[in-house]
Scaffold this motif. Structure first.
Motif, mmCIF file in Angstrom:
data_model
loop_
_atom_site.group_PDB
_atom_site.id
_atom_site.type_symbol
_atom_site.label_atom_id
_atom_site.label_comp_id
_atom_site.label_asym_id
_atom_site.label_seq_id
_atom_site.Cartn_x
_atom_site.Cartn_y
_atom_site.Cartn_z
ATOM 1 N N THR A 1 19.008 -19.862 14.963
ATOM 2 C CA THR A 1 18.056 -19.991 16.069
ATOM 3 C C THR A 1 18.049 -21.409 16.636
ATOM 4 N N SER A 2 18.726 -22.335 15.941
ATOM 5 C CA SER A 2 18.880 -23.680 16.492
ATOM 6 C C SER A 2 20.366 -23.877 16.795
ATOM 7 N N ALA A 3 20.638 -24.899 17.604
ATOM 8 C CA ALA A 3 22.002 -25.072 18.083
ATOM 9 C C ALA A 3 22.928 -25.560 16.977
ATOM 10 N N VAL A 4 24.000 -24.835 16.750
ATOM 11 C CA VAL A 4 25.054 -25.276 15.843
ATOM 12 C C VAL A 4 26.313 -25.446 16.690
ATOM 13 N N PRO A 5 26.862 -26.667 16.752
ATOM 14 C CA PRO A 5 27.985 -26.899 17.654
ATOM 15 C C PRO A 5 29.181 -26.003 17.338
ATOM 16 N N LEU A 6 29.926 -25.712 18.394
ATOM 17 C CA LEU A 6 31.144 -24.924 18.286
ATOM 18 C C LEU A 6 32.303 -25.899 18.487
ATOM 19 N N ALA A 7 33.205 -25.969 17.504
ATOM 20 C CA ALA A 7 34.338 -26.899 17.611
ATOM 21 C C ALA A 7 35.547 -26.157 18.160
ATOM 22 N N LEU A 8 36.080 -26.652 19.258
ATOM 23 C CA LEU A 8 37.237 -26.014 19.881
ATOM 24 C C LEU A 8 38.340 -27.044 20.099
ATOM 25 N N VAL A 9 39.569 -26.599 19.919
ATOM 26 C CA VAL A 9 40.696 -27.457 20.294
ATOM 27 C C VAL A 9 40.876 -27.346 21.807
ATOM 28 N N PRO A 10 41.446 -28.375 22.446
ATOM 29 C CA PRO A 10 41.704 -28.259 23.879
ATOM 30 C C PRO A 10 42.635 -27.075 24.155
ATOM 31 N N GLY A 11 42.454 -26.461 25.312
ATOM 32 C CA GLY A 11 43.320 -25.339 25.686
ATOM 33 C C GLY A 11 42.518 -24.128 26.103
ATOM 34 N N VAL A 12 43.203 -22.989 26.088
ATOM 35 C CA VAL A 12 42.603 -21.743 26.567
ATOM 36 C C VAL A 12 42.005 -20.985 25.377
ATOM 37 N N HIS A 13 40.800 -20.472 25.550
ATOM 38 C CA HIS A 13 40.113 -19.733 24.495
ATOM 39 C C HIS A 13 39.560 -18.423 25.032
ATOM 40 N N ARG A 14 39.558 -17.427 24.142
ATOM 41 C CA ARG A 14 38.864 -16.179 24.459
ATOM 42 C C ARG A 14 37.511 -16.218 23.766
ATOM 43 N N LEU A 15 36.463 -15.985 24.537
ATOM 44 C CA LEU A 15 35.118 -15.912 23.978
ATOM 45 C C LEU A 15 34.650 -14.470 24.092
ATOM 46 N N ARG A 16 34.227 -13.920 22.955
ATOM 47 C CA ARG A 16 33.746 -12.522 22.929
ATOM 48 C C ARG A 16 32.240 -12.567 22.705
ATOM 49 N N PHE A 17 31.492 -12.252 23.741
ATOM 50 C CA PHE A 17 30.032 -12.285 23.643
ATOM 51 C C PHE A 17 29.510 -10.895 23.295
ATOM 52 N N VAL A 18 28.721 -10.845 22.244
ATOM 53 C CA VAL A 18 28.102 -9.605 21.787
ATOM 54 C C VAL A 18 26.594 -9.755 21.967
ATOM 55 N N SER A 19 25.998 -8.907 22.791
ATOM 56 C CA SER A 19 24.567 -9.011 23.072
ATOM 57 C C SER A 19 23.836 -7.846 22.424
ATOM 58 N N ILE A 20 23.124 -8.141 21.348
ATOM 59 C CA ILE A 20 22.433 -7.078 20.639
ATOM 60 C C ILE A 20 21.018 -7.521 20.237
ATOM 61 N N PRO A 21 20.271 -8.090 21.205
ATOM 62 C CA PRO A 21 18.866 -8.377 20.919
ATOM 63 C C PRO A 21 18.092 -7.066 20.844
ATOM 64 N N VAL A 22 16.931 -7.095 20.227
ATOM 65 C CA VAL A 22 16.130 -5.881 20.112
ATOM 66 C C VAL A 22 15.669 -5.442 21.498
ATOM 67 N N ASP A 23 15.229 -6.398 22.259
ATOM 68 C CA ASP A 23 14.431 -6.054 23.429
ATOM 69 C C ASP A 23 14.402 -7.275 24.339
ATOM 70 N N GLU A 24 15.561 -7.646 24.834
ATOM 71 C CA GLU A 24 15.641 -8.941 25.513
ATOM 72 C C GLU A 24 16.816 -8.958 26.458
ATOM 73 N N GLU A 25 16.704 -9.845 27.427
ATOM 74 C CA GLU A 25 17.765 -10.081 28.391
ATOM 75 C C GLU A 25 18.156 -11.549 28.244
ATOM 76 N N ILE A 26 19.453 -11.830 28.257
ATOM 77 C CA ILE A 26 19.925 -13.185 27.969
ATOM 78 C C ILE A 26 20.852 -13.640 29.096
ATOM 79 N N ALA A 27 20.551 -14.802 29.668
ATOM 80 C CA ALA A 27 21.443 -15.399 30.662
ATOM 81 C C ALA A 27 22.373 -16.360 29.916
ATOM 82 N N VAL A 28 23.679 -16.094 30.004
ATOM 83 C CA VAL A 28 24.676 -16.890 29.307
ATOM 84 C C VAL A 28 25.416 -17.734 30.346
#
Ligand SMILES: [Cu+2]
Length: 659
Positions: A548-575
Motif C-alpha cells: 500500500t506504500s510505494a516500492v520502487p520498480l527497478a528497470l534497465v534502460p530499454g523497452v519493457h512490457r508492463l502487464r497491469f492487472v486490475s482486481i480491486p473489490v470495488d474501485e476504479e483506478i487511473a493508471v
C-alpha cells in the motif's frame, strides 16, 4: 418532409409548488398492479406504414425486484395502455426513418418531466416534456440515427439524494423513479431486429427512507427490473451467436464481465449519440467498463455448454450487501459448507445467469460431459499446486488470506502469506491441471478470470457446471483440480468468487500469465503489476503488487512490457506512466489477455482508467540518462474514505529506478 421533429403537448399545466412530490403513496385507489419484468422481447405500439404509434400511461405500480419473497415496493412506471404493467418501461423500436408518436398520460398526482423521446442524429440537449399531474401529451419525432437509446422521467421538483446526487435531467432511480425508464432502439433503415438479440437495461433503486431497504449502502441495482437471483436466465445452444444491447440507465459506471468467453464490442453510446465501431476498432474483451448513462452493443459465440455469468465486477453492485430485503444471513458454519445454493445466496443485483445447452449428437454429449466435470479431457502436461492460506489478525482482528504456489515437493505452510497471490505462469496450448488446496476456515471458490475454460472449472460455487452437475465451492480442508488448456498467451487474473467482497480485499487474488510455447517470460523486460485492495473491508486501500506504500520498480534502460492487472473489490483506478509529473507515451498491446489488432496498437498518452476485472498490457521505453524521475502513478476514485467518511482518494506513486 425531410426531417420532422415536433413535440405536441396536448395539455401542459404548470404546477404550483404545493403538489406533493417524492414517494408513491399507498393511499391512492385503485390498488396498484403488481408489475411483471419487462424483457424487451416485444416492441410497443403499432407500426403502420412509416409511423409507429404507442400510448403509455405513467402510473403507480407495485414492484418486487427480488421476486415473490423479496420486498414489495411501490414505484412509478411507464405502462403501455392495454398491456400488463411491467418494469422497466416498454421498448420503442423501429427502423430509421420511422415517425414515432407516443401518447403519454400522467396518471400520478405529481408533475413529471419526460426525457429522451427524440431523435439522436446530433449531439444536443436532452429533449424534455413537462407533464403536470393528470396531464396528457403526445410526443412525435422521426428517428434517423440507428442505435441504442432510452427514455425516462423524473418527478418535479427533482428529488435530490443527499450523498449521491444525480443531475435533474438524468435517470436517477431516486424514490419511486427506479423503474421510470424504457428502451428506445432504432434499427438501420429497412432492417428488422437481429434474430434473438436481447436488450439488458440496468437501472437503480435508491431510497434511504424505506425501512425495507438496506441502509449500507441504501441503493440497489437491477437488470430488466430484477435483482439476482430473480434476473432472467438467458438460454442458448452451443454455437449460438449472442447479441446484446446493454443500457446503463444509472449515474454510475459498471465494469460488466462475462465468464468463459470473449465478447466483441460492436457499438458504444452515451445515451445521446451511439457509434457503431468499425471492425478495426472492435476489441475482444471479457470486461467492459460501461460509463454512466452509457450503452453498448456486443456479440459473442456461446461455444461451450454450461452455466455462465455476466455481471458487474464491482462487489457493491453484485453482492448480498446490495439486498433490498435482508436475506437470511448464513452462519459461519453454513458459509463454510455452503455448496449448491452458494451463488444464489451470496450474490445480488447486476448478475445475469446464462445456460448454454449442448448441441445434439455425440459431440454435444462430449461437450456436456466436459462442462459437467464428468470427463477430465486431455491428460495434463503441466501440474501446479496452489494453496489458499489464512493467517489470523493480519488486518486488525481480520485474518489475511492468500494464494501460495507450491514450489518443489513441500506444501507451503497453512499460514504463509503473500500479497498478491503467486503469479501463475502457464503456456498456451498446454493441458494444465491446477490443484487448489483450501486451507481457509471457509469455503472457497476460485474464478479463472478471462480464461476460455470449461464451466465446471469456472469457479462460481453452486453455479458452474452443466445440467444437474453443479460444482460446489471447495470446502475447508478439501481440494479441487482445475483443468484447462490456455487458448491464448496473455495476462489474466485468478481470484476468489465469494461475494461478500472482503475475502478479495484480504488477499485472495493474483495474476495468471500465459506465455507462448518455448518463450518463458523475461522478467527483466516483462513485468506484472497487480492492483488490488488490501485490508479488512471492501473500501480498503489500494495495494500495488501487494504494497500500500510505494516500492520502487527497478528497470534497465530499454523497452519493457508492463502487464497491469486490475482486481480491486470495488474501485476504479487511473493508471499513468509519468516522468516527474508529465504523462509519457506507451504502446497498447493487449486488453483482457487478448492481443489488440495492429491498428489499435498505436502509441498514445500513457494513461488509462480501469475498473475491477480488467487487464491491459503496454510497452514502454525507458531511455538511459534522462533527467527526472519516471514513475507509475495510481489514483483511486472512491476509496479509502477519510475518518469522517469523506472520499479521500490518494495517489500512489511508484518510482521507476533506472539502473
Ligand atoms: Cu456495477
Amino acid at each position: 418532409m425531410y426531417f420532422a421533429y415536433s413535440v405536441m403537448v396536448a395539455a401542459l399545466v404548470v404546477s404550483g409548488d404545493a403538489i406533493p412530490i417524492a414517494r408513491p403513496s399507498h393511499r391512492s385507489a385503485p390498488p396498484s398492479p403488481l408489475a411483471q419484468f419487462e424483457d424487451f422481447r416485444r416492441a410497443a405500439g403499432t407500426l403502420v406504414g412509416d409511423t409507429l404509434k404507442a400510448s403509455f400511461s405513467i402510473r403507480e405500480v407495485r414492484w418486487r425486484p427480488e421476486g415473490r419473497t423479496g420486498a414489495d415496493l411501490s414505484a412509478f412506471a411507464f405502462v403501455e395502455n392495454g398491456q400488463a404493467a411491467k418494469v422497466p418501461g416498454p421498448l420503442l423500436r423501429a427502423p430509421a426513418g420511422t415517425l414515432i408518436q407516443v401518447a403519454l398520460h400522467n396518471t400520478l398526482g405529481v408533475q413529471l418531466m419526460v426525457f429522451g423521446l427524440q431523435d439522436h442524429a446530433a449531439r444536443r440537449g436532452r429533449d424534455s416534456v413537462m407533464l403536470a399531474a393528470g396531464a396528457h401529451a403526445t410526443v412525435s419525432f422521426r428517428v434517423t440515427a440507428a442505435g441504442t437509446y432510452y427514455y425516462w422521467a423524473r418527478v418535479r421538483p427533482a428529488v435530490r439524494h443527499p450523498t449521491a446526487p444525480v443531475p435533474d435531467d438524468w435517470p436517477s432511480g431516486e424514490k419511486g423513479e427506479g423503474p421510470l425508464v424504457g428502451a428506445l432502439v432504432v434499427d438501420a433503415a429497412r432492417t428488422a431486429p437481429p434474430r434473438g438479440e436481447r436488450i439488458l437495461l440496468i437501472s437503480r433503486w435508491l431510497d434511504d427512507d424505506d425501512p425495507r431497504v438496506h441502509h449500507d449502502p441504501a441503493f440497489k441495482m437491477m437488470i430488466n427490473g430484477a435483482s439476482w437471483p430473480t434476473t432472467e436466465r438467458l438460454r442458448y445452444t452451443a454455437g449460438d451467436t449472442v447479441r446484446w444491447r446493454i443500457i446503463n440507465a444509472t449515474a454510475t459506471q459498471h465494469p460488466m464481465h462475462l465468464h468463459g468467453f470473449y465478447f466483441t464490442v460492436t457499438g458504444r453510446g452515451d445515451g445521446t449519440l451511439d457509434t457503431l465501431l468499425a471492425d478495426s476498432l472492435q476489441r475482444r474483451l471479457v470486461t467492459e467498463r460501461m460509463l454512466p448513462n452509457g450503452t453498448m452493443s456486443l456479440t459473442w459465440v456461446a461455444e461451450r455448454p454450461g452455466n455462465w455469468l455476466f455481471h458487474c465486477h464491482l462487489v457493491r453492485h453484485m453482492a448480498l450487501m446490495q439486498g433490498i430485503a435482508p436475506r437470511r444471513a448464513m452462519s459461519a458454519n453454513e458459509h463454510a459448507t455452503s455448496s449448491v445454493h452458494h451463488a444464489e445466496e451470496n450474490m445480488a443485483g447486476l448478475v445475469m445467469g446464462i445456460h448454454v445447452r449442448p448441441r445434439a449428437g455425440a459431440s454435444g454429449a462430449r461437450a456436456f460431459a466436459l462442462a459437467a466435470g464428468r470427463n477430465p479431457g486431455v491428460p495434463a502436461v503441466r501440474t501446479l499446486r496452489v494453496v489458499a492460506t489464512e493467517r489470523a489478525n493480519v488486518f486488525g482482528n481480520t485474518p489475511g488470506h492468500s494464494f501460495v504456489l507450491q514450489r518443489g515437493g513441500i506444501a507451503p505452510m497453512r499460514d504463509s502469506m503473500q500479497f498478491p497471490g503467486s503469479t501463475l505462469e502457464l503456456q498456451r496450448g498446454e493441458p494444465t491441471a491446477i490443484t487448489v488446496i483450501n486451507r481457509l476456515s471457509s469455503a472457497l471458490a476460485v474464478h479463472w478470470h478471462g480464461m476460455e475454460i470449461e464451466s465446471w472449472y469456472d469457479g462460481v460455487g453452486g453455479w458452474s457446471g452443466a445440467g444437474t452437475s453443479v460444482r460446489p465451492a471447495i470446502a475447508p480442508g478439501d481440494s479441487f483440480v482445475v483443468r484447462l488448456t490456455p487458448a491464448r498467451a496473455g495476462t489474466f487474473i485468478y481470484h476468489t468468487h465469494d461475494e461478500a467482497g472482503s475475502e478479495l480485499s484480504t488477499g485472495l487474488y493474483g495474476a495468471l500469465i500465459v506465455n507462448e510455447p518455448g518463450t518463458p517470460r523475461d522478467t527483466t523486460r516483462d513485468h506484472v503489476i497487480v492492483m488490488g485492495l488490501l485490508g479488512d473491508s471492501t473500501t480498503s486501500s489500494l495495494a500495488v503488487n501487494g504494497r500500500t506504500s510505494a516500492v520502487p520498480l527497478a528497470l534497465v534502460p530499454g523497452v519493457h512490457r508492463l502487464r497491469f492487472v486490475s482486481i480491486p473489490v470495488d474501485e476504479e483506478i487511473a493508471v499513468a506512466f509519468v516522468r516527474d509529473t508529465t504523462v509519457q507515451q506507451w504502446r497498447s498491446l493487449a486488453r483482457d489477455g487478448a492481443e489488440l489488432l495492429p491498428a489499435q496498437q498505436a502509441m498514445g498518452a500513457a494513461r488509462r482508467t480501469v475498473s475491477a476485472g480488467q487487464t491491459f498490457d503496454v510497452e514502454v521505453m525507458i531511455p538511459p540518462d534522462v533527467p527526472g524521475e519516471y514513475a507509475l502513478r495510481f489514483t483511486t476514485r472512491w476509496y479509502p474514505t477519510d475518518s469522517r467518511g469523506r472520499q479521500a482518494p490518494p495517489v500512489l506513486r511508484v518510482p521507476i529506478i533506472v539502473r
